[in-house]
Each structure stands twice: as C-alpha cells, then as structure tokens.
Write an enzyme that holds these catalytic residues in place. Structure first.
Site, mmCIF file in Angstrom:
data_model
loop_
_atom_site.group_PDB
_atom_site.id
_atom_site.type_symbol
_atom_site.label_atom_id
_atom_site.label_comp_id
_atom_site.label_asym_id
_atom_site.label_seq_id
_atom_site.Cartn_x
_atom_site.Cartn_y
_atom_site.Cartn_z
ATOM 1 N N THR A 10 0.922 -1.330 -0.082
ATOM 2 C CA THR A 10 0.162 0.330 -0.427
ATOM 3 C C THR A 10 0.667 0.651 -0.061
ATOM 4 O OG1 THR A 10 -0.519 -0.068 2.378
ATOM 5 C CG2 THR A 10 -2.135 -1.076 1.214
ATOM 6 N N LEU A 85 8.989 -4.191 1.379
ATOM 7 C CA LEU A 85 9.124 -2.888 1.580
ATOM 8 C C LEU A 85 8.004 -2.252 2.502
ATOM 9 C CD1 LEU A 85 8.771 -1.984 -2.562
ATOM 10 C CD2 LEU A 85 10.282 -2.797 -1.598
ATOM 11 N N SER A 89 8.496 4.503 7.684
ATOM 12 C CA SER A 89 9.422 4.962 7.168
ATOM 13 C C SER A 89 10.175 5.900 7.449
ATOM 14 C CB SER A 89 8.913 4.561 5.565
ATOM 15 O OG SER A 89 8.288 5.672 5.018
ATOM 16 N N SER A 134 18.446 1.567 2.694
ATOM 17 C CA SER A 134 18.436 2.710 2.828
ATOM 18 C C SER A 134 19.622 3.568 2.868
ATOM 19 C CB SER A 134 17.672 3.848 3.913
ATOM 20 O OG SER A 134 17.703 5.023 3.861
ATOM 21 N N GLU A 136 19.751 6.059 3.918
ATOM 22 C CA GLU A 136 20.011 6.599 5.205
ATOM 23 C C GLU A 136 21.163 6.269 6.245
ATOM 24 O OE1 GLU A 136 18.757 9.365 7.168
ATOM 25 O OE2 GLU A 136 17.604 10.187 5.013
ATOM 26 N N TYR A 157 15.403 5.140 12.801
ATOM 27 C CA TYR A 157 15.066 4.064 11.311
ATOM 28 C C TYR A 157 16.217 3.568 10.433
ATOM 29 C CZ TYR A 157 13.924 4.248 5.954
ATOM 30 O OH TYR A 157 14.127 4.028 5.196
HETATM 31 P P1 NAP Z 1 5.758 4.399 2.373
HETATM 32 O O1 NAP Z 1 5.346 4.486 1.477
HETATM 33 O O2 NAP Z 1 5.799 4.903 3.918
HETATM 34 O O3 NAP Z 1 5.651 2.985 2.986
HETATM 35 C C1 NAP Z 1 5.446 1.491 3.688
HETATM 36 C C2 NAP Z 1 4.398 0.489 3.563
HETATM 37 O O4 NAP Z 1 4.789 -0.492 4.408
HETATM 38 C C3 NAP Z 1 2.759 0.422 3.602
HETATM 39 O O5 NAP Z 1 2.680 -0.125 2.815
HETATM 40 C C4 NAP Z 1 2.930 0.484 5.462
HETATM 41 O O6 NAP Z 1 1.371 0.400 5.248
HETATM 42 C C5 NAP Z 1 4.020 -0.920 5.400
HETATM 43 N N1 NAP Z 1 4.096 -1.100 6.638
HETATM 44 C C6 NAP Z 1 4.180 -0.147 7.955
HETATM 45 N N2 NAP Z 1 3.971 -0.593 8.534
HETATM 46 C C7 NAP Z 1 3.892 -2.101 8.985
HETATM 47 C C8 NAP Z 1 4.013 -3.339 9.236
HETATM 48 N N3 NAP Z 1 4.290 -3.048 10.645
HETATM 49 N N4 NAP Z 1 4.002 -4.465 8.924
HETATM 50 C C9 NAP Z 1 3.697 -4.384 7.810
HETATM 51 N N5 NAP Z 1 3.371 -3.500 6.784
HETATM 52 C C10 NAP Z 1 3.488 -2.027 7.105
HETATM 53 O O7 NAP Z 1 7.830 3.997 1.594
HETATM 54 P P2 NAP Z 1 7.972 3.563 0.349
HETATM 55 O O8 NAP Z 1 8.228 5.585 0.299
HETATM 56 O O9 NAP Z 1 6.572 3.233 -0.573
HETATM 57 O O10 NAP Z 1 9.349 2.852 0.630
HETATM 58 C C11 NAP Z 1 9.548 1.551 0.939
HETATM 59 C C12 NAP Z 1 10.549 1.142 0.918
HETATM 60 O O11 NAP Z 1 11.872 1.819 1.373
HETATM 61 C C13 NAP Z 1 10.250 1.267 2.850
HETATM 62 O O12 NAP Z 1 10.694 0.065 3.556
HETATM 63 C C14 NAP Z 1 11.761 2.577 3.133
HETATM 64 O O13 NAP Z 1 11.989 2.161 4.245
HETATM 65 C C15 NAP Z 1 12.359 1.947 1.884
HETATM 66 N N6 NAP Z 1 13.179 3.852 0.969
HETATM 67 C C16 NAP Z 1 12.567 3.785 0.751
HETATM 68 C C17 NAP Z 1 13.344 5.323 0.339
HETATM 69 C C18 NAP Z 1 12.212 6.431 -0.597
HETATM 70 O O14 NAP Z 1 12.690 7.201 -0.901
HETATM 71 N N7 NAP Z 1 11.425 6.594 -0.634
HETATM 72 C C19 NAP Z 1 14.879 5.066 0.588
HETATM 73 C C20 NAP Z 1 15.333 4.346 1.073
HETATM 74 C C21 NAP Z 1 14.280 3.294 1.813
HETATM 75 P P3 NAP Z 1 0.430 1.482 5.258
HETATM 76 O O15 NAP Z 1 0.231 1.845 4.213
HETATM 77 O O16 NAP Z 1 -0.894 0.498 6.408
HETATM 78 O O17 NAP Z 1 1.469 2.437 6.144
HETATM 79 P P1 GDP Z 2 14.660 11.287 4.399
HETATM 80 O O1 GDP Z 2 15.964 11.994 3.618
HETATM 81 O O2 GDP Z 2 14.587 10.076 3.855
HETATM 82 O O3 GDP Z 2 15.004 11.784 6.006
HETATM 83 O O4 GDP Z 2 13.543 12.263 4.062
HETATM 84 P P2 GDP Z 2 12.220 13.883 4.360
HETATM 85 O O5 GDP Z 2 11.916 13.996 2.762
HETATM 86 O O6 GDP Z 2 11.844 13.058 4.978
HETATM 87 O O7 GDP Z 2 13.132 14.706 4.032
HETATM 88 C C1 GDP Z 2 15.270 15.267 3.389
HETATM 89 C C2 GDP Z 2 15.563 16.038 4.517
HETATM 90 O O8 GDP Z 2 14.617 17.116 4.274
HETATM 91 C C3 GDP Z 2 15.526 15.729 5.511
HETATM 92 O O9 GDP Z 2 16.887 16.416 5.710
HETATM 93 C C4 GDP Z 2 14.588 16.201 5.892
HETATM 94 O O10 GDP Z 2 15.226 17.211 7.166
HETATM 95 C C5 GDP Z 2 14.867 17.760 5.107
HETATM 96 N N1 GDP Z 2 13.600 18.657 5.608
HETATM 97 C C6 GDP Z 2 13.480 19.953 5.884
HETATM 98 N N2 GDP Z 2 12.114 20.400 5.935
HETATM 99 C C7 GDP Z 2 11.476 19.461 6.372
HETATM 100 C C8 GDP Z 2 10.073 19.187 6.809
HETATM 101 O O11 GDP Z 2 9.058 19.551 6.737
HETATM 102 N N3 GDP Z 2 9.678 17.974 6.154
HETATM 103 C C9 GDP Z 2 10.614 16.763 6.034
HETATM 104 N N4 GDP Z 2 10.384 15.244 6.595
HETATM 105 N N5 GDP Z 2 11.658 16.906 5.777
HETATM 106 C C10 GDP Z 2 11.811 18.134 5.570
#
Ligand code: NAP
Ligand code: GDP
Length: 344
Positions: A10, A85, A89, A134, A136, A157
């Site tokens: 989702t 995934l 997050s 990640s 991160e 995280y």
């Molecule tokens: P997201 O939009 O926050 O989606 C997270 C998903 O995990 C959602 O489907 C959420 O369900 C589900 N979830 C949360 N807690 C759970 C639990 N306890 N059991 C089962 N499912 C659970 O994240 P995303 O951006 O798609 O990222 C996908 C993955 O890549 C994550 O692991 C994230 O940490 C990692 N990642 C993302 C990025 C990025 O820039 N997007 C970068 C590096 C790594 P609900 O819909 O119910 O909340």
């Molecule tokens: P992250 O790299 O996974 O932490 O992704 P985010 O999009 O949450 O944040 C990216 C960067 O934007 C981080 O360095 C934050 O400190 C900065 N940032 C600045 N203002 C904001 C804010 O209002 N919300 C979030 N989420 N990040 C912010």
C-alpha cells in the site's frame, strides 16, 4: 506464471512495484495492515474482485510485527519472489517512536527472513528475497556513497535499516538464501507520502497556487539528497532478483540537490517565489541530521544495465502537475460546500 509477495504494497514503492509486476505477467500478492480506514488508495486502480478465479492481484492481512501471520501467508501464497518494502519509513517519526520503528524495520525484516528460512525447507523450495535498505544508513559518510562506503546511521530508522541490511547478508551467507539489499537513495513520485519533504513542498505549491494555503513550514533547507523517481527504483528491485547470483547494490541517480533547490524548482515551475511562503519551524529539525547524500550506482549500471529514466526536473514537474490537479479537485469540493481539510 511467476508469483510475487510484496510487504508494504500500500506504500509508494509497493504500488509501483505491483504495477510493474502485473505488467510483466506476475501473480501479485500484497500484505496489508488492518486499519479503521481504508489504506488501499495507491493500489485501488489495480484492485480486482477476489471472487474472480483468474484474478492476478490479491491482498492479505498481515503485519511485520506478527511472525506467525507472515508464515501463514508464505504457505498460502507460495511466492517465487518476496519484496520487503514494509517499514515505519519516516526518519523524523523514528525519533518519536524508536522502539516501534526497530520492531517493524529491523525485527520485522528478521521475522520475514526467519519465515522464509523455514519455508524453503533446506533448499527444497526456491524463494528470492529483496530488502529495501536505505541511503540513510550512510549518515555522516561523505558522498559519493557506494556499496563499500561505511555505515554511520543517524536515526533510529537508519540504525534499524542497518540491522535489517546485515540480517539479509547474514541469511544469504549462513543459509544460502537468495537474499539481497537494494540500498535505495531517496525516490519520490506523485504517490510519495505527504510528510516527506518533496511531496510536502509540491502539495503546498498546488494549494498555494489555488489560494487554499498561504504558508509552508519546513525545517533544514540545507540538507542535500539524491532524489530519483520511484518508478525507476522498483525496476531496479526487480532486476536485482533476476540476477544469477545474489548481490547488494546502490540504487541512485548520482545527482544531489538541497531542499532549497527543490523549493526553487517546484515553486518556480508554478511561477511562484518560494521565499514569500516558506517559514522555518524548528519542530521539523532532526536531533541528528544527514547532511549530504549522493549515490554512486555505477555497479548497478555495469552489471544490470540499470539507469534512471526520469531526471530531477521532470520529477519535480510530474509531482507539481499532479498536486495542482489535486488542489483543483479540493477547490471544486470546497466551492461545493465540502471542506476536506476539516477546518470548517
Ligand atoms: P511508504 O510509502 O511509507 O510505505 C511503507 C509501507 O509499509 C506501507 O505499505 C505501510 O502500510 C507498510 N507498513 C508499515 N508498517 C508496517 C507493518 N508493521 N507491517 C506491515 N506493513 C507495514 O514507504 P516507501 O516510500 O514506499 O518505501 C518503501 C521501502 O523502501 C520502505 O522500507 C522504506 O523504508 C524504504 N526506502 C524508501 C526510500 C524512499 O525514498 N522512498 C528510500 C530508502 C529506503 P500502511 O499503508 O498501512 O501504512
Ligand atoms: P529522508 O531523507 O528519508 O529523511 O526524507 P525526508 O523527505 O523526510 O527529508 C529529507 C530532508 O529534508 C531531511 O534532511 C530533512 O531534515 C529535510 N527537511 C526540511 N524540512 C522538512 C520537513 O518539513 N519535513 C521533512 N520530512 N523533511 C524536511
């Protein structure tokens, strides 16, 4: 027909991955959490009536905090590929909910790996596992970051993601599982969660442009991130599970921009001056920040031919266009007497 199981279906990435795998002819199963409201908006467009026997997309209730349920789903679905995934997050939220974040992100990955370890039955069954790691995890390590760069996590995280990374490597080395880490740098889209900085900005651009909002409160504008498009990154995930041998890869665009530069690009595209609307709210500062991320994905390009298709400018425009449309819909509802912000 190959079968995939997606934990986190989702979410932003889960929904793009489901789109991709369905287009490739897969049977796709997703794990969803029970909530009091519907959480399936991102996959509504591919939802099919489960009563239809030929349906290729199915959802199952489950949670990474519930290992028994995960085992049951594996037995029922019998997947060829499992994509983890699922995560709490959000970095900032992980400082408020560190134990929960560790339970889902670190131990949750371990539960899934344990379930797979038993399911494969000493090699009788074949399953390939993808772990969403990640950028991160690099924290203070200066860019460019690649597969050999040092991890120095700066949030609960990130520390949890480092644990999940090593669980994945360990299950590969100890049990011979095909288990890999994609070290994903930030990736965004119109489906990105609204509290991540890019989407928070493009959502505000849409609403400000249509007169629905007049201020945007942000934290640190100097942080630099390597922002790519989520659609490209799920393609990298799939490729990684098709390789002959399991290996970990950085997935990144190779370019970094500051939050300030993102603001300029997004507001500028809508002919707005961001400085008139943005205010700093220290609530959004993090107790420890990650200043500078820029990934080197040359190994992925060399070994798997992966390169991002959507660049920074196109990404920003795609997100602003989508959020302008969302704001228009919001305005239509408002004009008709519905206030979806709930502020009366
Ligand atoms: P997201 O939009 O926050 O989606 C997270 C998903 O995990 C959602 O489907 C959420 O369900 C589900 N979830 C949360 N807690 C759970 C639990 N306890 N059991 C089962 N499912 C659970 O994240 P995303 O951006 O798609 O990222 C996908 C993955 O890549 C994550 O692991 C994230 O940490 C990692 N990642 C993302 C990025 C990025 O820039 N997007 C970068 C590096 C790594 P609900 O819909 O119910 O909340
Ligand atoms: P992250 O790299 O996974 O932490 O992704 P985010 O999009 O949450 O944040 C990216 C960067 O934007 C981080 O360095 C934050 O400190 C900065 N940032 C600045 N203002 C904001 C804010 O209002 N919300 C979030 N989420 N990040 C912010």
């Amino acid at each position: 027909m190959r079968t995939a199981l997606i934990a986190g279906v989702t979410g932003q990435d889960g929904s793009y991955l489901a789109d991709l795998l369905l287009a490739k002819g897969y049977q796709v199963h997703g794990i969803i959490r029970r909530a009091s409201t519907l959480t399936t908006q991102r996959v509504d467009h591919i939802y099919e009536d489960p009563h239809n026997p030929d349906v290729r997309f199915r959802l199952h209730y489950g949670d990474l905090t519930d290992g028994t349920g995960l085992r049951r789903i594996l037995e029922m679905v019998r997947p060829d590929e499992v994509y983890n995934l699922a995560a709490q997050s959000h970095v900032r939220v992980s400082f408020d909910q560190p134990e929960y974040t560790a339970d889902v992100v670190a131990t949750g990955a371990l539960r899934l790996l344990e379930a797979i370890r038993d399911y494969v039955d000493g090699g009788e069954r074949q399953v390939r596992y993808f772990q969403a790691s990640s950028s991160e995890m690099y924290g203070t390590t200066p860019p460019p970051q690649n597969e050999t760069s040092r991890f120095h996590p700066r949030s609960p995280y990130a520390a949890s993601k480092v644990a999940a990374y090593w669980y994945t490597v360990n299950y590969r080395e100890a049990y011979g599982l095909y288990a890999v880490n994609g070290i994903l740098f930030n990736h965004e889209s119109p489906r990105r969660g609204e509290t991540f900085v890019t989407r928070k900005i493009t959502r505000a651009v849409g609403r400000i442009k249509l007169g629905l909002q007049d201020k945007l409160y942000l934290g640190n504008l100097d942080a630099r991130r390597d922002w790519g498009f989520a659609g490209d990154y799920v393609d990298a995930m799939w490729r990684m599970l098709q390789a002959e041998k399991p290996a970990d890869f950085v997935v990144a665009s190779g370019e970094s921009r500051s939050v300030r530069e993102f603001l300029e690009a997004a507001f500028g595209y809508a002919d707005l001056d961001w400085q008139k609307y943005v205010e700093i709210d220290p609530r959004y500062f993090r107790p420890a920040e990650v200043d500078d991320l820029r990934g080197d994905a040359s190994r992925l390009e060399r070994e798997m031919g992966w390169k991002p298709v959507v660049g920074f400018t196109e990404l920003v425009r795609m997100m602003v266009d989508s959020d302008l449309e969302l704001a228009r819909q919001e305005q239509t509802l408002k004009n008709a007497g519905h206030d979806i912000t709930g502020s009366g």
